[in-house]
Motif scaffolding. Structure first.
Motif, PDB file in Angstrom:
ATOM      1  N   UNK A  60       5.538 -38.881 -11.538  1.00 48.01           N
ATOM      2  CA  UNK A  60       4.457 -39.890 -11.043  1.00 48.01           C
ATOM      3  C   UNK A  60       4.327 -39.261  -9.610  1.00 48.01           C
ATOM      4  N   UNK A  61       4.001 -39.251  -8.834  1.00 46.75           N
ATOM      5  CA  UNK A  61       3.068 -38.404  -7.790  1.00 46.75           C
ATOM      6  C   UNK A  61       3.335 -37.512  -7.233  1.00 46.75           C
ATOM      7  N   UNK A  89      -1.639 -37.822  -7.653  1.00 47.99           N
ATOM      8  CA  UNK A  89      -2.214 -36.777  -6.066  1.00 47.99           C
ATOM      9  C   UNK A  89      -2.871 -36.020  -7.103  1.00 47.99           C
ATOM     10  N   UNK A  90      -2.783 -35.359  -8.464  1.00 50.89           N
ATOM     11  CA  UNK A  90      -4.008 -34.392  -8.717  1.00 50.89           C
ATOM     12  C   UNK A  90      -4.360 -35.238  -9.829  1.00 50.89           C
ATOM     13  N   UNK A  91      -4.510 -36.665 -10.849  1.00 57.04           N
ATOM     14  CA  UNK A  91      -5.105 -37.007 -11.810  1.00 57.04           C
ATOM     15  C   UNK A  91      -5.278 -38.442 -11.050  1.00 57.04           C
ATOM     16  N   UNK A  92      -5.251 -38.809 -10.199  1.00 61.35           N
ATOM     17  CA  UNK A  92      -4.444 -40.540  -9.443  1.00 61.35           C
ATOM     18  C   UNK A  92      -4.619 -41.305 -10.465  1.00 61.35           C
ATOM     19  N   UNK A  93      -4.587 -42.542  -9.860  1.00 66.30           N
ATOM     20  CA  UNK A  93      -4.121 -43.950 -10.396  1.00 66.30           C
ATOM     21  C   UNK A  93      -4.112 -43.821 -11.481  1.00 66.30           C
ATOM     22  N   UNK A  94      -5.429 -43.889 -11.669  1.00 69.49           N
ATOM     23  CA  UNK A  94      -6.019 -44.427 -13.275  1.00 69.49           C
ATOM     24  C   UNK A  94      -5.888 -43.446 -14.478  1.00 69.49           C
ATOM     25  N   UNK A  95      -5.469 -42.155 -13.636  1.00 72.51           N
ATOM     26  CA  UNK A  95      -5.355 -41.309 -14.899  1.00 72.51           C
ATOM     27  C   UNK A  95      -3.559 -41.648 -16.042  1.00 72.51           C
ATOM     28  N   UNK A  96      -2.950 -41.931 -14.534  1.00 71.93           N
ATOM     29  CA  UNK A  96      -1.298 -42.447 -14.789  1.00 71.93           C
ATOM     30  C   UNK A  96      -1.489 -43.986 -15.568  1.00 71.93           C
TER      31      UNK A  96
END
Length: 146
Positions: free
Chosen positions: A63-64, A68-75
Motif C-alpha cells: 500500500x505504501x 508513493x508511486x501512484x498517489x492516494x487517488x489511484x489507490x
C-alpha cells in the motif's frame, strides 16, 4: 444480513444457499485485521479477506508503494475496483465472508453504499492509547501517517 443469493443445480433438486458477508470497519490501527482473524477462528465456514492485503497481492506492491508511486487517488480507485469485484463474486459464490476493510474505505460514498447493501458492517472503536500503540511501530507501512 443473510441473503438468499445462489441457486445451484444438483442431480435431483435445486438447492438454495444463503451467504453472509461481515465487514469490519474502523480507524487504522483499531484491530480490524486481528479481529477478522479471531472471528474466522470462531466462524470456520467464513473466508477472511483483508482488503488491503487483497489489493497488495493483486498489484504486487505494498500500500505504501502504491501511495508513493501512484498517489492516494489511484489507490482509492483500486480499492473500489477490488470491492466491486468482491461484492459481485461473494454473494453468488455460496461462500460466507469476513471482510476487513481499509481504514479509509468507507470515506468514498460509492464504497459505503456497496458495503451497506451487501454486508453487515461492524465498526471497531479503539482508544487513542491503543491506536498509538498499534501504529507507532509500523508508520512506514501506513502512508497516511508519514
Amino acid at each position: 444480513m443473510v441473503r438468499t443469493i445462489s441457486l445451484m443445480m444438483s442431480q435431483t433438486s435445486l438447492i438454495c444457499k444463503e451467504v453472509m458477508i461481515i465487514s469490519l470497519s474502523g480507524f487504522m490501527g483499531c484491530g480490524k485485521s486481528t479481529v477478522g482473524k479471531e472471528l474466522q477462528q470462531l466462524l470456520p465456514d467464513f473466508q477472511l479477506i483483508d482488503l488491503d492485503e487483497f489489493i497488495e497481492e493483486g498489484d504486487g506492491r505494498s500500500i505504501a508503494e502504491i501511495f508513493e508511486e501512484d498517489g492516494e487517488k489511484a489507490f482509492r480507485e483500486m480499492e473500489t475496483d477490488a470491492l466491486e469485484c468482491m461484492m459481485m463474486v461473494y454473494p453468488t459464490s455460496g461462500q460466507n465472508l469476513i471482510l476487513s476493510l481499509g481504514g479509509g474505505t468507507l470515506m468514498k460514498a460509492e464504497n459505503a453504499k456497496m458495503i451497506q447493501a451487501e454486508s453487515e458492517i461492524f465498526y471497531l472503536k479503539a482508544s487513542i492509547d491503543t491506536l498509538v500503540s498499534n501504529l507507532e511501530n509500523n508508520v512506514e507501512e501506513r502512508p497516511l501517517l508519514e
